[in-house]
Design an enzyme around this catalytic site. Sequence first.
Site, PDB file in Angstrom:
ATOM      1  N   HIS A 124     -11.100  99.118   0.449  1.00 47.66           N
ATOM      2  CA  HIS A 124     -12.337  98.984  -0.333  1.00 47.66           C
ATOM      3  C   HIS A 124     -12.145  97.787  -1.276  1.00 47.66           C
ATOM      4  O   HIS A 124     -12.176  97.934  -2.491  1.00 47.66           O
ATOM      5  CB  HIS A 124     -12.649 100.287  -1.064  1.00 47.66           C
ATOM      6  N   ASN A 168     -14.492  99.470   4.073  1.00 51.15           N
ATOM      7  CA  ASN A 168     -15.758  99.702   3.398  1.00 51.15           C
ATOM      8  C   ASN A 168     -16.548  98.399   3.359  1.00 51.15           C
ATOM      9  O   ASN A 168     -16.082  97.403   2.796  1.00 51.15           O
ATOM     10  CB  ASN A 168     -15.530 100.176   1.956  1.00 51.15           C
ATOM     11  N   GLU A 169     -17.729  98.404   3.961  1.00 54.28           N
ATOM     12  CA  GLU A 169     -18.690  97.315   3.828  1.00 54.28           C
ATOM     13  C   GLU A 169     -18.101  95.925   4.062  1.00 54.28           C
ATOM     14  O   GLU A 169     -18.072  95.091   3.154  1.00 54.28           O
ATOM     15  CB  GLU A 169     -19.350  97.361   2.444  1.00 54.28           C
ATOM     16  N   TYR A 299     -28.654 102.013  -0.242  1.00 57.27           N
ATOM     17  CA  TYR A 299     -29.169 102.060  -1.612  1.00 57.27           C
ATOM     18  C   TYR A 299     -30.638 101.686  -1.699  1.00 57.27           C
ATOM     19  O   TYR A 299     -31.399 102.270  -2.460  1.00 57.27           O
ATOM     20  CB  TYR A 299     -28.349 101.121  -2.513  1.00 57.27           C
ATOM     21  N   GLU A 365     -22.096 106.579   1.214  1.00 54.33           N
ATOM     22  CA  GLU A 365     -22.521 106.260  -0.159  1.00 54.33           C
ATOM     23  C   GLU A 365     -24.034 106.270  -0.241  1.00 54.33           C
ATOM     24  O   GLU A 365     -24.713 105.705   0.615  1.00 54.33           O
ATOM     25  CB  GLU A 365     -22.069 104.860  -0.598  1.00 54.33           C
ATOM     26  N   TRP A 417     -22.593 108.440  -4.198  1.00 47.08           N
ATOM     27  CA  TRP A 417     -21.930 107.403  -4.970  1.00 47.08           C
ATOM     28  C   TRP A 417     -22.533 107.463  -6.359  1.00 47.08           C
ATOM     29  O   TRP A 417     -23.717 107.184  -6.494  1.00 47.08           O
ATOM     30  CB  TRP A 417     -22.126 106.001  -4.384  1.00 47.08           C
ATOM     31  N   GLU A 424     -18.134  98.641 -11.936  1.00 51.78           N
ATOM     32  CA  GLU A 424     -19.138  98.253 -10.936  1.00 51.78           C
ATOM     33  C   GLU A 424     -18.980  96.759 -10.599  1.00 51.78           C
ATOM     34  O   GLU A 424     -19.883  95.954 -10.787  1.00 51.78           O
ATOM     35  CB  GLU A 424     -20.538  98.609 -11.430  1.00 51.78           C
TER      36      GLU A 424
HETATM   37  C1  GBH Z   1     -21.412  99.588  -2.652  1.00 53.99           C
HETATM   38  O1  GBH Z   1     -21.791  98.283  -2.425  1.00 53.99           O
HETATM   39  C2  GBH Z   1     -19.926  99.612  -2.845  1.00 53.99           C
HETATM   40  O2  GBH Z   1     -19.274 100.144  -1.703  1.00 53.99           O
HETATM   41  C3  GBH Z   1     -19.479 100.331  -4.067  1.00 53.99           C
HETATM   42  O3  GBH Z   1     -18.150 100.034  -4.333  1.00 53.99           O
HETATM   43  C4  GBH Z   1     -20.396  99.980  -5.206  1.00 53.99           C
HETATM   44  O4  GBH Z   1     -19.942 100.469  -6.441  1.00 53.99           O
HETATM   45  C5  GBH Z   1     -21.744 100.529  -4.888  1.00 53.99           C
HETATM   46  O5  GBH Z   1     -22.207 100.080  -3.651  1.00 53.99           O
HETATM   47  C6  GBH Z   1     -22.808 100.215  -5.927  1.00 53.99           C
HETATM   48  O6  GBH Z   1     -23.045  98.861  -5.995  1.00 53.99           O
HETATM   49  O7  GBH Z   1     -28.056  91.991  -4.025  1.00 53.99           O
HETATM   50  O8  GBH Z   1     -30.267  92.639  -4.766  1.00 53.99           O
HETATM   51  O9  GBH Z   1     -29.967  91.666  -2.575  1.00 53.99           O
HETATM   52  C7  GBH Z   1     -23.161  98.064  -2.242  1.00 53.99           C
HETATM   53  C8  GBH Z   1     -23.405  96.588  -2.172  1.00 53.99           C
HETATM   54  C9  GBH Z   1     -25.760  96.655  -2.587  1.00 53.99           C
HETATM   55  C10 GBH Z   1     -24.699  94.784  -1.540  1.00 53.99           C
HETATM   56  C11 GBH Z   1     -27.094  96.071  -2.244  1.00 53.99           C
HETATM   57  C12 GBH Z   1     -26.018  94.243  -1.174  1.00 53.99           C
HETATM   58  C13 GBH Z   1     -28.278  94.066  -1.791  1.00 53.99           C
HETATM   59  C14 GBH Z   1     -29.185  94.064  -2.975  1.00 53.99           C
HETATM   60  N1  GBH Z   1     -24.708  96.220  -1.708  1.00 53.99           N
HETATM   61  N2  GBH Z   1     -26.992  94.646  -2.143  1.00 53.99           N
HETATM   62  S1  GBH Z   1     -29.383  92.481  -3.629  1.00 53.99           S
END
Ligand code: GBH
Length: 463
Positions: A124, A168-169, A299, A365, A417, A424
């Site tokens: 991660h 992860n991602e 998300y 998540e 999550w 963060e």
């Molecule tokens: C996850 O990443 C991670 O796995 C985790 O560690 C983290 O804490 C959690 O989410 C919360 O952030 O940039 O406005 O275009 C998620 C990362 C979130 C990346 C949405 C791309 C797109 C929105 N992603 N993001 S934007």
Amino acid sequence: MSARSELRFPDNFIWGAATAAYQIEGAAQTDGRGPSIWDTFSRTPGKVFQGHTGDVACDHYHRYADDVALMAELGLQAYRFSIAWPRIQPDGTGPVNPRGLDFYDRLVDTLLDRGIDPFITLYHWDLPQTLQDRGGWTSRETAEHFADYAVAVHTRLGDRVRTWTTLNEPWCSAYLGYGNGVHAPGEQDAAAAFRAVHHLLLGHGLATRALRAAGAEVLGITLNLADVQPADRESAADADAVRLVDGLHNRIFLDPLTGAGYPDDVLEHVSRLVEPTFIQDGDEKIIAAPIDLLGINYYSPTYVAGRPGGAGGGGAYPGTDGLLEFLPPVGPLTDMGWMIEPAGLTRLLERVAADYPGLPMIITENGAAFPDKSGSEGPDDTGRVADSDRVAYLDGHLRAVHEAIARGVDLRGYLVWSLLDNFEWAEGYRKRFGIVHVDYLTQRRTPKESARWYQEVISRNGL
Ligand code: GBH
């Protein structure tokens, strides 16, 4: 609420919560841990909000037993956490550091004592800095080292841990880490981003193969898949933009993982930026090592418009500037500025089920950052941390999950999550995703109203 109006989940549905090592552990120099790219990045001025670091974080490294007791109190059935590679191999290669493994050994035993199923994520984002100094994920060697590391962890924990997730991602590791530089190691180079995509996938495949041979039971990967929607359903330019973003976000990972190889349109786009000589014969076969479970992090939805010849920015997607634009988020937003749209989760799950059939899924998540109404200092006079907006977010997304299951999607569980407020990434500690409040001055944990609500959901297996 009457029994009739309840929304029940399948009998074996798994309820849990997720965290990640660098975001909660702290103890950054304890028991032989080596430096990671996030130690370096968070110390680089201007990269992380107010120079916050993971040095202490939630001090989970020392408080894990209390944290597991809290998980048990909430009724969690599964806990997804990540292993810090630099604790296991401080330089990323070579002999293991037994004291690093000891920590996860204790954590796993404590979880099992409480009847909580440990879900391990091997990576991660906290790459050992020594490997970054040798090119990080732009280097093919990192993929090979990752497989060795995976086996080292499995050798110690494989007798007790059933569920293993490699990465992860990888989208974030590649595009944010090497493409736009918002995450560690902070490189800004389109070619590097695509090299990283490939070597991350290769590392996943090599590790999956090795873990399978070692007897790991359930193997998977976690992707932050995107529900990509057009600004205007009638527009052909918007449809092209959707296809491009979908290719660079979803299909570039899902197609090779499921044995179809890289999609032609994606390879064509990549080839305009870098000659993909880093993709060697046989790599796609390795990447297609069978998996048992696909972890999905969701998300927010993504709305995109085609702007051929326009000046708009393509965001994190290399080579898309001037081709497309992302719509500004509208409606209720989270504290991250992300749109709240539960229907996007249903759409996403149905799409993956339709295009990649036979792959069981789990939400690894989902959750939201909101400022606590009673203030970030902690509980109000009555000891409560009010977060009704988080309850509403989770409730809406669980309804969306339920809807997908009702439509036939093979979804095995849901991990919120996050368990705790935590580091963060580029936002430091100012964004709070936890269902449990953390007071960073005292390290006191206070379950928020959302935690109590979730406890109730789990105990009823329904809403
Ligand atoms: C996850 O990443 C991670 O796995 C985790 O560690 C983290 O804490 C959690 O989410 C919360 O952030 O940039 O406005 O275009 C998620 C990362 C979130 C990346 C949405 C791309 C797109 C929105 N992603 N993001 S934007």
